[in-house]
Scaffold this motif. Sequence first.
Motif, PDB file in Angstrom:
ATOM      1  N   LEU A  43      85.234  64.462  20.701  1.00 39.07           N
ATOM      2  CA  LEU A  43      84.908  63.108  20.242  1.00 39.07           C
ATOM      3  C   LEU A  43      84.140  63.152  18.921  1.00 39.07           C
ATOM      4  CD1 LEU A  43      84.840  60.050  20.657  1.00 39.07           C
ATOM      5  CD2 LEU A  43      82.758  60.381  22.008  1.00 39.07           C
ATOM      6  N   ALA A  44      83.175  64.048  18.818  1.00 40.07           N
ATOM      7  CA  ALA A  44      82.391  64.171  17.588  1.00 40.07           C
ATOM      8  C   ALA A  44      83.281  64.604  16.424  1.00 40.07           C
ATOM      9  CB  ALA A  44      81.239  65.149  17.789  1.00 40.07           C
ATOM     10  N   SER A  45      84.229  65.479  16.683  1.00 41.72           N
ATOM     11  CA  SER A  45      85.169  65.906  15.634  1.00 41.72           C
ATOM     12  C   SER A  45      86.028  64.734  15.157  1.00 41.72           C
ATOM     13  CB  SER A  45      86.067  67.026  16.148  1.00 41.72           C
ATOM     14  OG  SER A  45      85.314  68.184  16.406  1.00 41.72           O
ATOM     15  N   GLN A  46      86.470  63.907  16.090  1.00 41.47           N
ATOM     16  CA  GLN A  46      87.247  62.721  15.724  1.00 41.47           C
ATOM     17  C   GLN A  46      86.408  61.756  14.895  1.00 41.47           C
ATOM     18  OE1 GLN A  46      88.741  61.046  19.351  1.00 41.47           O
ATOM     19  NE2 GLN A  46      89.997  62.839  19.831  1.00 41.47           N
ATOM     20  N   MET A  47      85.147  61.618  15.265  1.00 39.25           N
ATOM     21  CA  MET A  47      84.265  60.720  14.525  1.00 39.25           C
ATOM     22  C   MET A  47      84.000  61.239  13.105  1.00 39.25           C
ATOM     23  SD  MET A  47      83.956  58.183  16.465  1.00 39.25           S
ATOM     24  CE  MET A  47      82.807  57.285  15.454  1.00 39.25           C
ATOM     25  N   ILE A  48      83.935  62.562  12.948  1.00 34.75           N
ATOM     26  CA  ILE A  48      83.791  63.135  11.604  1.00 34.75           C
ATOM     27  C   ILE A  48      84.977  62.699  10.746  1.00 34.75           C
ATOM     28  CG2 ILE A  48      83.889  65.280  10.261  1.00 34.75           C
ATOM     29  CD1 ILE A  48      82.215  66.579  12.493  1.00 34.75           C
ATOM     30  N   GLN A  49      86.176  62.805  11.287  1.00 30.31           N
ATOM     31  CA  GLN A  49      87.376  62.412  10.537  1.00 30.31           C
ATOM     32  C   GLN A  49      87.335  60.935  10.170  1.00 30.31           C
ATOM     33  OE1 GLN A  49      90.693  63.590  12.961  1.00 30.31           O
ATOM     34  NE2 GLN A  49      90.452  65.766  12.491  1.00 30.31           N
ATOM     35  N   THR A  50      86.925  60.104  11.099  1.00 30.46           N
ATOM     36  CA  THR A  50      86.847  58.658  10.844  1.00 30.46           C
ATOM     37  C   THR A  50      85.848  58.355   9.741  1.00 30.46           C
ATOM     38  OG1 THR A  50      87.454  58.138  13.118  1.00 30.46           O
ATOM     39  CG2 THR A  50      86.312  56.412  11.874  1.00 30.46           C
ATOM     40  N   HIS A  51      84.655  58.927   9.833  1.00 28.13           N
ATOM     41  CA  HIS A  51      83.633  58.680   8.823  1.00 28.13           C
ATOM     42  C   HIS A  51      84.037  59.258   7.466  1.00 28.13           C
ATOM     43  CE1 HIS A  51      80.796  56.679  11.398  1.00 28.13           C
ATOM     44  NE2 HIS A  51      80.850  57.678  12.274  1.00 28.13           N
ATOM     45  N   GLN A  52      84.744  60.387   7.478  1.00 30.03           N
ATOM     46  CA  GLN A  52      85.217  60.970   6.219  1.00 30.03           C
ATOM     47  C   GLN A  52      86.255  60.055   5.569  1.00 30.03           C
ATOM     48  OE1 GLN A  52      84.011  64.006   4.753  1.00 30.03           O
ATOM     49  NE2 GLN A  52      85.012  62.972   3.046  1.00 30.03           N
ATOM     50  N   GLN A  53      87.118  59.441   6.374  1.00 29.85           N
ATOM     51  CA  GLN A  53      88.094  58.488   5.837  1.00 29.85           C
ATOM     52  C   GLN A  53      87.390  57.281   5.232  1.00 29.85           C
ATOM     53  OE1 GLN A  53      90.566  57.734   9.232  1.00 29.85           O
ATOM     54  NE2 GLN A  53      91.876  59.512   8.858  1.00 29.85           N
ATOM     55  N   HIS A  54      86.358  56.790   5.900  1.00 29.49           N
ATOM     56  CA  HIS A  54      85.593  55.656   5.359  1.00 29.49           C
ATOM     57  C   HIS A  54      84.950  56.045   4.029  1.00 29.49           C
ATOM     58  CE1 HIS A  54      84.931  53.943   9.684  1.00 29.49           C
ATOM     59  NE2 HIS A  54      86.184  53.827   9.275  1.00 29.49           N
ATOM     60  N   TYR A  55      84.329  57.223   3.998  1.00 30.96           N
ATOM     61  CA  TYR A  55      83.680  57.702   2.783  1.00 30.96           C
ATOM     62  C   TYR A  55      84.695  57.809   1.641  1.00 30.96           C
ATOM     63  CZ  TYR A  55      80.776  60.584  -0.284  1.00 30.96           C
ATOM     64  OH  TYR A  55      80.065  61.059  -1.349  1.00 30.96           O
ATOM     65  N   ASP A  56      85.844  58.398   1.929  1.00 31.43           N
ATOM     66  CA  ASP A  56      86.884  58.561   0.916  1.00 31.43           C
ATOM     67  C   ASP A  56      87.393  57.214   0.410  1.00 31.43           C
ATOM     68  OD1 ASP A  56      86.621  61.316   1.187  1.00 31.43           O
ATOM     69  OD2 ASP A  56      88.405  61.521   2.457  1.00 31.43           O
ATOM     70  N   SER A  57      87.520  56.240   1.296  1.00 33.30           N
ATOM     71  CA  SER A  57      87.955  54.901   0.892  1.00 33.30           C
ATOM     72  C   SER A  57      86.944  54.252  -0.047  1.00 33.30           C
ATOM     73  CB  SER A  57      88.158  54.002   2.114  1.00 33.30           C
ATOM     74  OG  SER A  57      89.218  54.469   2.892  1.00 33.30           O
ATOM     75  N   LEU A  58      85.665  54.409   0.263  1.00 34.12           N
ATOM     76  CA  LEU A  58      84.619  53.854  -0.589  1.00 34.12           C
ATOM     77  C   LEU A  58      84.600  54.548  -1.949  1.00 34.12           C
ATOM     78  CD1 LEU A  58      81.869  53.591   2.148  1.00 34.12           C
ATOM     79  CD2 LEU A  58      82.962  51.652   0.981  1.00 34.12           C
ATOM     80  N   LEU A  59      84.769  55.858  -1.943  1.00 31.23           N
ATOM     81  CA  LEU A  59      84.812  56.617  -3.191  1.00 31.23           C
ATOM     82  C   LEU A  59      86.005  56.183  -4.038  1.00 31.23           C
ATOM     83  CD1 LEU A  59      83.594  58.873  -4.913  1.00 31.23           C
ATOM     84  CD2 LEU A  59      85.008  60.487  -3.616  1.00 31.23           C
ATOM     85  N   HIS A  60      87.131  55.968  -3.388  1.00 38.51           N
ATOM     86  CA  HIS A  60      88.327  55.507  -4.099  1.00 38.51           C
ATOM     87  C   HIS A  60      88.082  54.135  -4.726  1.00 38.51           C
ATOM     88  CE1 HIS A  60      92.508  54.872  -5.120  1.00 38.51           C
ATOM     89  NE2 HIS A  60      92.456  53.709  -4.494  1.00 38.51           N
ATOM     90  N   ALA A  61      87.416  53.256  -4.000  1.00 38.47           N
ATOM     91  CA  ALA A  61      87.140  51.910  -4.527  1.00 38.47           C
ATOM     92  C   ALA A  61      86.279  51.998  -5.778  1.00 38.47           C
ATOM     93  CB  ALA A  61      86.444  51.062  -3.464  1.00 38.47           C
ATOM     94  N   ILE A  62      85.271  52.855  -5.744  1.00 38.43           N
ATOM     95  CA  ILE A  62      84.412  53.003  -6.919  1.00 38.43           C
ATOM     96  C   ILE A  62      85.189  53.598  -8.085  1.00 38.43           C
ATOM     97  CG2 ILE A  62      82.481  54.335  -7.869  1.00 38.43           C
ATOM     98  CD1 ILE A  62      80.967  53.833  -5.333  1.00 38.43           C
ATOM     99  N   SER A  63      85.936  54.639  -7.836  1.00 37.73           N
ATOM    100  CA  SER A  63      86.657  55.291  -8.930  1.00 37.73           C
ATOM    101  C   SER A  63      87.739  54.379  -9.505  1.00 37.73           C
ATOM    102  CB  SER A  63      87.241  56.626  -8.484  1.00 37.73           C
ATOM    103  OG  SER A  63      88.205  56.439  -7.486  1.00 37.73           O
ATOM    104  N   HIS A  64      88.365  53.573  -8.663  1.00 38.33           N
ATOM    105  CA  HIS A  64      89.393  52.640  -9.125  1.00 38.33           C
ATOM    106  C   HIS A  64      88.788  51.579 -10.033  1.00 38.33           C
ATOM    107  CE1 HIS A  64      93.021  50.244  -9.103  1.00 38.33           C
ATOM    108  NE2 HIS A  64      92.306  49.199  -8.734  1.00 38.33           N
ATOM    109  N   HIS A  65      87.655  51.060  -9.656  1.00 39.88           N
ATOM    110  CA  HIS A  65      87.019  49.999 -10.431  1.00 39.88           C
ATOM    111  C   HIS A  65      86.206  50.533 -11.610  1.00 39.88           C
ATOM    112  CE1 HIS A  65      88.176  46.440  -8.195  1.00 39.88           C
ATOM    113  NE2 HIS A  65      88.198  47.233  -7.148  1.00 39.88           N
ATOM    114  N   GLN A  66      85.905  51.822 -11.606  1.00 38.89           N
ATOM    115  CA  GLN A  66      85.164  52.412 -12.716  1.00 38.89           C
ATOM    116  C   GLN A  66      85.975  52.298 -14.010  1.00 38.89           C
ATOM    117  OE1 GLN A  66      84.403  56.579 -12.257  1.00 38.89           O
ATOM    118  NE2 GLN A  66      82.771  56.588 -13.776  1.00 38.89           N
ATOM    119  N   GLN A  67      87.286  52.354 -13.895  1.00 37.40           N
ATOM    120  CA  GLN A  67      88.157  52.274 -15.059  1.00 37.40           C
ATOM    121  C   GLN A  67      88.036  50.930 -15.773  1.00 37.40           C
ATOM    122  OE1 GLN A  67      91.965  53.003 -13.325  1.00 37.40           O
ATOM    123  NE2 GLN A  67      91.471  55.098 -12.755  1.00 37.40           N
ATOM    124  N   MET A  68      87.697  49.888 -15.040  1.00 38.84           N
ATOM    125  CA  MET A  68      87.618  48.564 -15.657  1.00 38.84           C
ATOM    126  C   MET A  68      86.189  48.085 -15.884  1.00 38.84           C
ATOM    127  SD  MET A  68      88.649  46.091 -12.479  1.00 38.84           S
ATOM    128  CE  MET A  68      90.165  46.948 -12.159  1.00 38.84           C
TER     129      MET A  68
END
Length: 75
Positions: A43-68
């Motif tokens: 369960l903890a391993s699955q939660m790591i994957q979930t939180h990593q996906q959330h983190y990556d999504s947030l990072l993508h949002a910042i990097s996408h908007h950094q261009q503008m």
Amino acid sequence: MMIQPMTAKELEYIADSMSNEDAQIKQCAALVATGTTPALTSLASQMIQTHQQHYDSLLHAISHHQQMAPTQPQQ
């Protein structure tokens, strides 16, 4: 529809959210390292994957908007 650059408040919220996701990843990793049952470790391993996906999504949002983002402070 044109996407607008993020406001300072929005960027601050995303940075805080990324920090929270990182903390959750670390807590789950500690649980994996000390897990007493296979079910808990899984369960903890699955939660790591979930939180990593959330983190990556947030990072993508910042990097996408950094261009503008404006290169000079707005008045």
